[in-house]
Design a protein around this motif. Structure first.
Motif, PDB file in Angstrom:
ATOM      1  N   ASP A 195       0.821  -1.210   0.000  1.00  0.00           N
ATOM      2  CA  ASP A 195       0.000   0.000   0.000  1.00  0.00           C
ATOM      3  C   ASP A 195       0.855   1.261   0.000  1.00  0.00           C
ATOM      4  O   ASP A 195       0.431   2.317  -0.499  1.00  0.00           O
ATOM      5  CB  ASP A 195      -0.930   0.001   1.207  1.00  0.00           C
ATOM      6  CG  ASP A 195      -1.961  -1.119   1.146  1.00  0.00           C
ATOM      7  OD1 ASP A 195      -2.196  -1.639   0.039  1.00  0.00           O
ATOM      8  OD2 ASP A 195      -2.519  -1.488   2.194  1.00  0.00           O
ATOM      9  N   ALA A 196       2.046   1.172   0.582  1.00  0.00           N
ATOM     10  CA  ALA A 196       2.960   2.324   0.577  1.00  0.00           C
ATOM     11  C   ALA A 196       3.357   2.685  -0.850  1.00  0.00           C
ATOM     12  O   ALA A 196       3.476   3.873  -1.186  1.00  0.00           O
ATOM     13  CB  ALA A 196       4.200   2.023   1.412  1.00  0.00           C
ATOM     14  N   PHE A 197       3.567   1.686  -1.702  1.00  0.00           N
ATOM     15  CA  PHE A 197       3.875   1.968  -3.107  1.00  0.00           C
ATOM     16  C   PHE A 197       2.695   2.645  -3.797  1.00  0.00           C
ATOM     17  O   PHE A 197       2.870   3.577  -4.589  1.00  0.00           O
ATOM     18  CB  PHE A 197       4.267   0.688  -3.842  1.00  0.00           C
ATOM     19  CG  PHE A 197       5.703   0.302  -3.678  1.00  0.00           C
ATOM     20  CD1 PHE A 197       6.698   0.920  -4.422  1.00  0.00           C
ATOM     21  CD2 PHE A 197       6.073  -0.667  -2.769  1.00  0.00           C
ATOM     22  CE1 PHE A 197       8.024   0.581  -4.275  1.00  0.00           C
ATOM     23  CE2 PHE A 197       7.408  -1.015  -2.605  1.00  0.00           C
ATOM     24  CZ  PHE A 197       8.387  -0.391  -3.364  1.00  0.00           C
ATOM     25  N   ASP A 198       1.479   2.182  -3.506  1.00  0.00           N
ATOM     26  CA  ASP A 198       0.296   2.829  -4.085  1.00  0.00           C
ATOM     27  C   ASP A 198       0.212   4.286  -3.653  1.00  0.00           C
ATOM     28  O   ASP A 198      -0.058   5.184  -4.467  1.00  0.00           O
ATOM     29  CB  ASP A 198      -0.974   2.088  -3.648  1.00  0.00           C
ATOM     30  CG  ASP A 198      -1.142   0.747  -4.342  1.00  0.00           C
ATOM     31  OD1 ASP A 198      -0.371   0.460  -5.280  1.00  0.00           O
ATOM     32  OD2 ASP A 198      -2.046  -0.017  -3.946  1.00  0.00           O
ATOM     33  N   ALA A 199       0.414   4.520  -2.353  1.00  0.00           N
ATOM     34  CA  ALA A 199       0.348   5.889  -1.846  1.00  0.00           C
ATOM     35  C   ALA A 199       1.442   6.754  -2.470  1.00  0.00           C
ATOM     36  O   ALA A 199       1.229   7.945  -2.737  1.00  0.00           O
ATOM     37  CB  ALA A 199       0.484   5.885  -0.320  1.00  0.00           C
ATOM     38  N   HIS A 200       2.595   6.167  -2.733  1.00  0.00           N
ATOM     39  CA  HIS A 200       3.703   6.936  -3.311  1.00  0.00           C
ATOM     40  C   HIS A 200       3.393   7.386  -4.729  1.00  0.00           C
ATOM     41  O   HIS A 200       3.689   8.532  -5.103  1.00  0.00           O
ATOM     42  CB  HIS A 200       4.982   6.103  -3.293  1.00  0.00           C
ATOM     43  CG  HIS A 200       6.178   6.846  -3.797  1.00  0.00           C
ATOM     44  ND1 HIS A 200       6.546   6.839  -5.128  1.00  0.00           N
ATOM     45  CD2 HIS A 200       7.072   7.638  -3.174  1.00  0.00           C
ATOM     46  CE1 HIS A 200       7.626   7.582  -5.286  1.00  0.00           C
ATOM     47  NE2 HIS A 200       7.960   8.085  -4.123  1.00  0.00           N
ATOM     48  N   ILE A 201       2.809   6.514  -5.546  1.00  0.00           N
ATOM     49  CA  ILE A 201       2.564   6.911  -6.930  1.00  0.00           C
ATOM     50  C   ILE A 201       1.372   7.866  -7.040  1.00  0.00           C
ATOM     51  O   ILE A 201       1.201   8.515  -8.082  1.00  0.00           O
ATOM     52  CB  ILE A 201       2.373   5.703  -7.873  1.00  0.00           C
ATOM     53  CG1 ILE A 201       1.173   4.858  -7.466  1.00  0.00           C
ATOM     54  CG2 ILE A 201       3.644   4.870  -7.928  1.00  0.00           C
ATOM     55  CD1 ILE A 201       0.866   3.720  -8.437  1.00  0.00           C
ATOM     56  N   VAL A 202       0.571   7.989  -5.981  1.00  0.00           N
ATOM     57  CA  VAL A 202      -0.504   8.987  -5.964  1.00  0.00           C
ATOM     58  C   VAL A 202       0.003  10.319  -5.442  1.00  0.00           C
ATOM     59  O   VAL A 202      -0.288  11.381  -6.008  1.00  0.00           O
ATOM     60  CB  VAL A 202      -1.689   8.481  -5.115  1.00  0.00           C
ATOM     61  CG1 VAL A 202      -2.665   9.613  -4.816  1.00  0.00           C
ATOM     62  CG2 VAL A 202      -2.406   7.343  -5.828  1.00  0.00           C
ATOM     63  N   THR A 203       0.775  10.289  -4.371  1.00  0.00           N
ATOM     64  CA  THR A 203       1.257  11.531  -3.747  1.00  0.00           C
ATOM     65  C   THR A 203       2.570  12.013  -4.328  1.00  0.00           C
ATOM     66  O   THR A 203       2.943  13.187  -4.135  1.00  0.00           O
ATOM     67  CB  THR A 203       1.461  11.335  -2.243  1.00  0.00           C
ATOM     68  OG1 THR A 203       2.541  10.388  -2.024  1.00  0.00           O
ATOM     69  CG2 THR A 203       0.203  10.810  -1.572  1.00  0.00           C
ATOM     70  N   GLY A 204       3.302  11.147  -5.018  1.00  0.00           N
ATOM     71  CA  GLY A 204       4.625  11.507  -5.506  1.00  0.00           C
ATOM     72  C   GLY A 204       5.634  11.704  -4.392  1.00  0.00           C
ATOM     73  O   GLY A 204       6.728  12.221  -4.623  1.00  0.00           O
ATOM     74  N   GLY A 205       5.289  11.297  -3.164  1.00  0.00           N
ATOM     75  CA  GLY A 205       6.179  11.529  -2.039  1.00  0.00           C
ATOM     76  C   GLY A 205       6.230  12.986  -1.613  1.00  0.00           C
ATOM     77  O   GLY A 205       7.177  13.399  -0.938  1.00  0.00           O
ATOM     78  N   LEU A 206       5.228  13.780  -1.981  1.00  0.00           N
ATOM     79  CA  LEU A 206       5.191  15.191  -1.601  1.00  0.00           C
ATOM     80  C   LEU A 206       4.650  15.308  -0.180  1.00  0.00           C
ATOM     81  O   LEU A 206       3.510  14.887   0.096  1.00  0.00           O
ATOM     82  CB  LEU A 206       4.326  15.990  -2.563  1.00  0.00           C
ATOM     83  CG  LEU A 206       4.757  15.980  -4.035  1.00  0.00           C
ATOM     84  CD1 LEU A 206       3.850  16.876  -4.869  1.00  0.00           C
ATOM     85  CD2 LEU A 206       6.206  16.430  -4.172  1.00  0.00           C
ATOM     86  N   PRO A 207       5.412  15.890   0.745  1.00  0.00           N
ATOM     87  CA  PRO A 207       4.988  15.935   2.150  1.00  0.00           C
ATOM     88  C   PRO A 207       3.637  16.618   2.356  1.00  0.00           C
ATOM     89  O   PRO A 207       2.857  16.194   3.204  1.00  0.00           O
ATOM     90  CB  PRO A 207       6.122  16.717   2.834  1.00  0.00           C
ATOM     91  CG  PRO A 207       7.319  16.473   1.968  1.00  0.00           C
ATOM     92  CD  PRO A 207       6.783  16.414   0.569  1.00  0.00           C
TER      93      PRO A 207
END
Length: 470
Positions: A195-207
């Motif tokens: 799920d962390a990978f899914d969240a990363h590709i949605v948020t781009g890792g933007l804080p």
């Protein structure tokens, strides 16, 4: 809430301590910080100066005419806690040369910080700014116990500022503020690895977007919440980034939109954007120079391949362009449910393509033995394709890129919810090995699968393994 960035904070603090302790006649230091827009560069530096508790001034350029920028700069310094701040009260500055010389007289003797945020705006509005900054630093600022920090989101321009032949060459060290990694996103949001990978590709890792995501909330629940709020950071960050990056270049935005919709080849992008070849070349050059678009080349031992594939470099912007940007009017009318339905319907296929560069980056960070050459140097992870996409190989590891001397491994990415890497996938990978220039019959095979691996003969990496050393 400020999270992470401990390595960057430690480096900034060490630089300030070095300046304060240096016995040299020129103790001043300069640092150029770059990173994608809205990745948290300014917030990082704000946190640093707050913790450092030394006199400082933080000026954020806005892209206005030089006269207006100088007026705002004078106001910012006058309102700062620099000991000589009153020198700027009511002053009318004739140019940046006078502004920086006066700034030097306002600095204390025992340590301070000067921040010039969005420095590319200053360079764009005044062609002499780089030379002026160089002279002021050499003659005035370097003689002070000061850290001069320049921040910018135009990655290409920020890299160029310190290059050979430019006025500020070798006067500054550099720092890159990256997006949060999938591991950091998972830790922040309390999500399991997949799920962390899914969240990363949605948020781009933007804080900013991650901080909006409630802890442990499933992906589709968060998306449903976000698309029901027109002021959500997930929605507004994309438009604000594009407006800042391309304030007057509508053609570049048109090309970017075509790439964001899924077009990857030069021909298809031109057809979707409906612009002539020469104009497309110019726009792609601009987008790649700004690091907004990545131009990938097939990785193998075969030289001379010109079959580039283009993609939006930032995962968040890829998501925004694909699902949010084209439908903002629906969200504003309260029909975010339609947007969410489109995301659900296309999620598996869109994620399968978008996850590939993220997986490659994660493998490079992990650097397992199968990716390492005989000299002990970790390999470069890319992909391979032909004009006909036969074959199209998800993972190719070479000793260098884009033309490798040796292929170290090749592999496949299967990122489906309930389908492990199986016998059929293995057979396809064996066939690809015979078609890849530089691969041998004993070249190791890699399987990256979200749902596990049911066969032998491959080195398997799942979500947990990919984040083990992220």
């Amino acid at each position: 809430m400020f999270v992470g960035r401990q390595a960057q904070l430690a480096r900034l603090e060490a630089l300030l301590q070095q300046v304060r302790a240096d016995k040299d006649s020129k103790p001043g230091r300069a640092l150029l910080i770059r990173g994608r827009r809205r990745v948290g560069k300014s917030r990082l530096v704000e946190e640093f100066v707050d913790r450092a508790d030394v006199p400082h001034v933080f000026f954020a350029a806005s892209g206005r005419p030089v006269r207006d920028e100088l007026h705002l700069f004078a106001q910012e310094v006058a309102a700062s806690n620099l000991p000589g701040a009153e020198l700027f009260s009511g002053v009318e500055l004739a140019g940046w040369d006078a502004a920086l010389r006066l700034l030097a007289t306002a600095l204390p003797d025992d340590g301070s910080v000067v921040v010039l945020d969005e420095i590319p705006y200053l360079v764009a509005s005044d062609e002499s700014f780089e030379g002026t900054l160089q002279r002021a630093f050499d003659r005035e600022l370097a003689r002070k116990r000061v850290v001069v920090i320049g921040i910018g989101s135009d990655l290409g321009m920020m890299e160029a500022l310190n290059e050979y032949g430019r006025p500020f060459h070798q006067r500054a060290t550099e720092m890159v503020v990256p997006p949060l990694t999938p591991s950091e996103v998972g830790d922040l949001l309390d999500l399991p690895a997949a799920d962390a990978f899914d969240a990363h590709i949605v948020t781009g890792g933007l804080p900013l977007i991650c901080n909006e995501w409630p802890t442990a909330m499933p992906l589709m629940d968060y998306l449903g919440q976000a698309v029901s709020d027109p002021t959500s950071a997930l929605l507004v960050s994309g438009e604000r980034s594009l407006a800042a990056e391309f304030p007057s270049d509508a053609q570049a935005r048109t090309v970017l939109t075509a790439i964001g919709s899924g077009e990857r080849t030069f021909t298809n992008i031109g057809r979707a954007a409906d612009i002539p070849q020469g104009s497309l070349n110019r726009s792609l050059t601009t987008l790649v120079a700004k690091r907004v678009v990545a131009a990938d080349e097939p990785l193998s031992t075969k030289p001379g391949s010109k079959d580039k594939r283009y993609r939006v470099a930032d995962p968040y912007l890829r998501f925004w362009l694909a699902f949010l940007g084209p439908h903002l009017d629906e969200i504003e009318r309260g029909r975010g449910d339609r947007v969410l339905a489109r995301i659900r319907a296309s999620w598996a296929s869109w994620r399968g393509r978008t996850i590939e560069p993220v997986i490659r980056e994660a493998l490079e960070r992990l650097a397992p033995p199968v990716l390492t050459g005989e000299d002990g140097v970790p390999g470069v992870v890319g992909g391979y394709w032909t004009r006909t996409n036969n074959p199209e190989i998800d993972l190719v590891v070479g000793d260098r890129a884009p033309v490798a001397k040796r292929v170290l491994a090749l592999g496949s990415i299967k990122w489906l919810e309930n389908a492990p890497f199986d016998r059929h996938d293995l057979g396809e990978l064996h066939a690809h090995r015979t078609q890849l220039p530089g691969a041998a019959v004993d070249t190791p095979l890699i399987a990256v699968a979200r749902s596990g691996c049911s066969v032998d003969g491959v080195e398997h990496f799942g979500p947990d393994e990919l984040l083990a050393h992220d």
